[in-house]
Scaffold this motif. Structure first.
Motif, PDB file in Angstrom:
ATOM      1  N   THR A 152      68.068  36.288  35.906  1.00  0.00           N
ATOM      2  CA  THR A 152      67.751  36.000  34.694  1.00  0.00           C
ATOM      3  C   THR A 152      66.121  36.378  34.288  1.00  0.00           C
ATOM      4  N   LEU A 153      66.252  37.069  34.695  1.00  0.00           N
ATOM      5  CA  LEU A 153      64.343  38.118  34.247  1.00  0.00           C
ATOM      6  C   LEU A 153      65.241  39.460  33.839  1.00  0.00           C
ATOM      7  N   PRO A 154      65.777  40.444  34.693  1.00  0.00           N
ATOM      8  CA  PRO A 154      66.230  41.214  33.701  1.00  0.00           C
ATOM      9  C   PRO A 154      67.017  41.288  32.498  1.00  0.00           C
ATOM     10  N   LEU A 155      68.087  39.984  32.548  1.00  0.00           N
ATOM     11  CA  LEU A 155      68.543  39.977  31.106  1.00  0.00           C
ATOM     12  C   LEU A 155      67.313  39.460  30.417  1.00  0.00           C
ATOM     13  N   ALA A 156      66.448  38.816  30.588  1.00  0.00           N
ATOM     14  CA  ALA A 156      65.752  38.247  28.862  1.00  0.00           C
ATOM     15  C   ALA A 156      64.592  39.852  28.807  1.00  0.00           C
ATOM     16  N   LEU A 157      64.031  40.637  30.127  1.00  0.00           N
ATOM     17  CA  LEU A 157      63.689  41.737  29.403  1.00  0.00           C
ATOM     18  C   LEU A 157      64.344  42.838  28.578  1.00  0.00           C
ATOM     19  N   LEU A 158      65.608  42.656  29.370  1.00  0.00           N
ATOM     20  CA  LEU A 158      66.436  43.659  28.560  1.00  0.00           C
ATOM     21  C   LEU A 158      66.030  43.412  26.993  1.00  0.00           C
ATOM     22  N   GLY A 159      67.150  42.558  26.774  1.00  0.00           N
ATOM     23  CA  GLY A 159      67.475  41.271  25.666  1.00  0.00           C
ATOM     24  C   GLY A 159      65.610  41.767  24.535  1.00  0.00           C
ATOM     25  N   TYR A 160      64.888  41.411  25.043  1.00  0.00           N
ATOM     26  CA  TYR A 160      64.036  41.237  24.299  1.00  0.00           C
ATOM     27  C   TYR A 160      63.891  42.890  24.051  1.00  0.00           C
ATOM     28  N   ALA A 161      63.375  43.578  24.805  1.00  0.00           N
ATOM     29  CA  ALA A 161      63.346  45.435  24.498  1.00  0.00           C
ATOM     30  C   ALA A 161      64.244  45.187  23.526  1.00  0.00           C
ATOM     31  N   ALA A 162      65.684  45.059  23.529  1.00  0.00           N
ATOM     32  CA  ALA A 162      66.592  45.707  22.517  1.00  0.00           C
ATOM     33  C   ALA A 162      66.290  45.128  20.996  1.00  0.00           C
ATOM     34  N   PHE A 163      66.084  43.824  21.156  1.00  0.00           N
ATOM     35  CA  PHE A 163      65.587  43.211  19.745  1.00  0.00           C
ATOM     36  C   PHE A 163      64.364  43.647  19.325  1.00  0.00           C
ATOM     37  N   TRP A 164      63.601  44.354  19.922  1.00  0.00           N
ATOM     38  CA  TRP A 164      61.843  44.529  19.424  1.00  0.00           C
ATOM     39  C   TRP A 164      62.721  46.319  18.893  1.00  0.00           C
ATOM     40  N   LEU A 165      63.076  46.512  19.292  1.00  0.00           N
ATOM     41  CA  LEU A 165      63.771  48.069  18.777  1.00  0.00           C
ATOM     42  C   LEU A 165      64.355  47.971  17.997  1.00  0.00           C
ATOM     43  N   TRP A 166      65.281  46.794  17.525  1.00  0.00           N
ATOM     44  CA  TRP A 166      66.379  46.278  16.637  1.00  0.00           C
ATOM     45  C   TRP A 166      65.314  46.116  15.495  1.00  0.00           C
ATOM     46  N   SER A 167      64.699  45.674  15.566  1.00  0.00           N
ATOM     47  CA  SER A 167      63.132  45.276  14.667  1.00  0.00           C
ATOM     48  C   SER A 167      63.054  46.294  14.120  1.00  0.00           C
ATOM     49  N   SER A 168      62.848  47.362  15.109  1.00  0.00           N
ATOM     50  CA  SER A 168      61.889  48.534  14.568  1.00  0.00           C
ATOM     51  C   SER A 168      62.680  49.328  13.508  1.00  0.00           C
ATOM     52  N   ALA A 169      63.804  49.236  14.330  1.00  0.00           N
ATOM     53  CA  ALA A 169      65.275  50.507  13.203  1.00  0.00           C
ATOM     54  C   ALA A 169      64.999  49.692  12.495  1.00  0.00           C
ATOM     55  N   THR A 170      65.506  48.671  11.980  1.00  0.00           N
ATOM     56  CA  THR A 170      65.878  47.704  10.931  1.00  0.00           C
ATOM     57  C   THR A 170      64.130  47.423   9.435  1.00  0.00           C
ATOM     58  N   HIS A 171      63.273  47.363  10.181  1.00  0.00           N
ATOM     59  CA  HIS A 171      62.137  47.372   9.692  1.00  0.00           C
ATOM     60  C   HIS A 171      62.193  45.438   9.404  1.00  0.00           C
ATOM     61  N   ASN A 172      62.320  44.691  10.299  1.00  0.00           N
ATOM     62  CA  ASN A 172      62.097  44.173  10.014  1.00  0.00           C
ATOM     63  C   ASN A 172      60.943  43.437  10.014  1.00  0.00           C
ATOM     64  N   PRO A 173      60.264  42.355   9.020  1.00  0.00           N
ATOM     65  CA  PRO A 173      58.866  41.904   8.869  1.00  0.00           C
ATOM     66  C   PRO A 173      58.938  40.616  10.225  1.00  0.00           C
ATOM     67  N   LEU A 174      58.958  40.329  10.625  1.00  0.00           N
ATOM     68  CA  LEU A 174      58.987  39.779  11.531  1.00  0.00           C
ATOM     69  C   LEU A 174      57.783  40.668  13.131  1.00  0.00           C
ATOM     70  N   PRO A 175      56.328  39.913  12.943  1.00  0.00           N
ATOM     71  CA  PRO A 175      55.574  41.039  13.376  1.00  0.00           C
ATOM     72  C   PRO A 175      55.580  40.928  14.866  1.00  0.00           C
ATOM     73  N   MET A 176      56.468  41.996  15.702  1.00  0.00           N
ATOM     74  CA  MET A 176      56.929  41.999  17.222  1.00  0.00           C
ATOM     75  C   MET A 176      55.507  42.234  18.282  1.00  0.00           C
ATOM     76  N   PRO A 177      55.353  41.586  18.915  1.00  0.00           N
ATOM     77  CA  PRO A 177      56.409  41.201  20.635  1.00  0.00           C
ATOM     78  C   PRO A 177      56.221  39.912  19.619  1.00  0.00           C
ATOM     79  N   LEU A 178      55.367  39.131  19.105  1.00  0.00           N
ATOM     80  CA  LEU A 178      54.806  37.622  19.096  1.00  0.00           C
ATOM     81  C   LEU A 178      55.576  36.717  18.670  1.00  0.00           C
ATOM     82  N   GLY A 179      55.223  37.039  17.111  1.00  0.00           N
ATOM     83  CA  GLY A 179      56.307  36.993  15.978  1.00  0.00           C
ATOM     84  C   GLY A 179      54.165  36.365  15.341  1.00  0.00           C
ATOM     85  N   PRO A 180      54.884  35.564  14.205  1.00  0.00           N
ATOM     86  CA  PRO A 180      54.015  35.591  13.641  1.00  0.00           C
ATOM     87  C   PRO A 180      52.979  33.977  14.312  1.00  0.00           C
TER      88      PRO A 180
END
Length: 321
Positions: free
Chosen positions: A209-237
């Motif tokens: 599960t660990l590499p899946l979680a790492l990849l998923g977390y990184a992908a969500f972070w990249l997606w948030s940056s690309a879409t200008h998601n206001p949620l502060p990354m990597p650990l949220g508000p």
């Protein structure tokens, strides 16, 4: 006789403890509602994977015995039974609230028996359909009762989003499908490898599960940056609350809860242990209404009682060879 009584009460205590800890996963998305289901999922399993690392070191000699095919199976089980399941469940809870998704997941002990029949998973025999029908009817009636209360409350709120609630219900069914598939496939591997330690196999799934979680977390972070998601990354508000909750869920629900359940399973007959899975549903419902700060409606309590009766009746049905 006293030894048997001690084992019985010890098993009940351990199953209650497991249910209370597993119930936490149903309210974590409600405790941090501003965090999307993806962060709840990848955060939880990133923490669980990190916890699995020292466990794997302790059992490193057994871990080394796993073949490439074993690791591929562990990766599939981790992807569907861990990551996809909780992604669907956490998203469902944030859309439909805690009550309805909890009820839907609570049907699993009986739904797994139905799936075993439909998929011709006949290692232990088939479950008689006529005996499964009454428990299924009770379960469906119980879910209908709870859904009626939740839907009525939703319609009374002018700002409520009924489409979001319906989407949540569909996602909960998807989560149920994932966790119907998982125990059947997991049991296939365990029965095909009777010389392997189940604890080591659980740790291997944590490592997968660990590499899946790492990849998923990184992908969500990249997606948030690309879409200008206001949620502060990597650990949220609320980073401290997020880290603490993810570690607590990983430690208590993913690891200690399973440990308690294994201890209960060693002390109780299989039929009784199956019935005590309802502790998870009861704990999750209790936490949900505690967070809401209200008592369940009488019809909700009726629905919960019907679900419990249905599950208890369903796990009593024995497979026939």
């Amino acid at each position: 006789m006293p030894n048997n009584a001690n084992a019985l009460w010890g098993g009940i205590f351990f199953s209650l403890a497991a249910g209370m800890m597993w119930g936490l996963v149903f309210v974590a998305p409600l405790m941090l509602p501003e965090y999307p289901g993806m962060l709840h999922t990848f955060g939880r399993y990133l923490a669980f994977g990190l916890i699995a690392l020292p466990l794997a070191f302790v059992d490193r000699s057994e871990i080394k015995r796993l073949s490439r095919a074993d690791w591929l199976t562990a990766l599939k089980l981790a992807a569907i039974g861990n990551v996809l399941y909780y992604l669907l469940l956490s998203s469902a809870i944030q859309r439909a609230g805690g009550a309805l998704p909890t009820m839907i997941i609570g049907t699993l002990p009986v739904v797994i028996a139905v799936a075993a029949n439909l998929l011709n998973h006949q290692r232990d025999g088939r479950f008689p359909w006529l005996k499964l029908a009454p428990p299924l009817a009770l379960i469906l009636l119980g879910i209908a009762c709870v859904n009626h209360v939740e839907w009525t409350a939703l319609l009374q709120n002018p700002q409520a989003d009924t489409g979001r609630y319906i989407t949540g219900a569909v996602l909960a069914v998807g989560a149920m499908v994932c966790w119907t598939w998982y125990p059947l496939k997991n049991a296939d591997w365990l029965r095909g490898h009777p010389d392997r330690n189940p604890r080591v196999w659980a740790t291997a799934q944590g490592l997968a599960t660990l590499p899946l979680a790492l990849l998923g977390y990184a992908a969500f972070w990249l997606w948030s940056s690309a879409t200008h998601n206001p949620l502060p990354m990597p650990l949220g508000p609320r980073p401290l609350e997020f880290i603490g909750l993810m570690m607590a869920i990983a430690l208590f629900a993913s690891w200690l809860g399973t440990l308690c359940w294994n201890a209960a399973s060693q002390r109780l007959p299989t039929a009784l242990a199956g019935q005590l899975i309802v502790f998870e549903t009861l704990a999750a419902m209790s936490y949900t209404f505690w967070l809401r700060g209200q008592w369940p409606e009488p019809l909700t309590l009726t629905g919960i009682a019907l679900l419990i009766l249905g599950v208890l009746g369903g796990v009593r049905v024995k497979p026939v060879r």
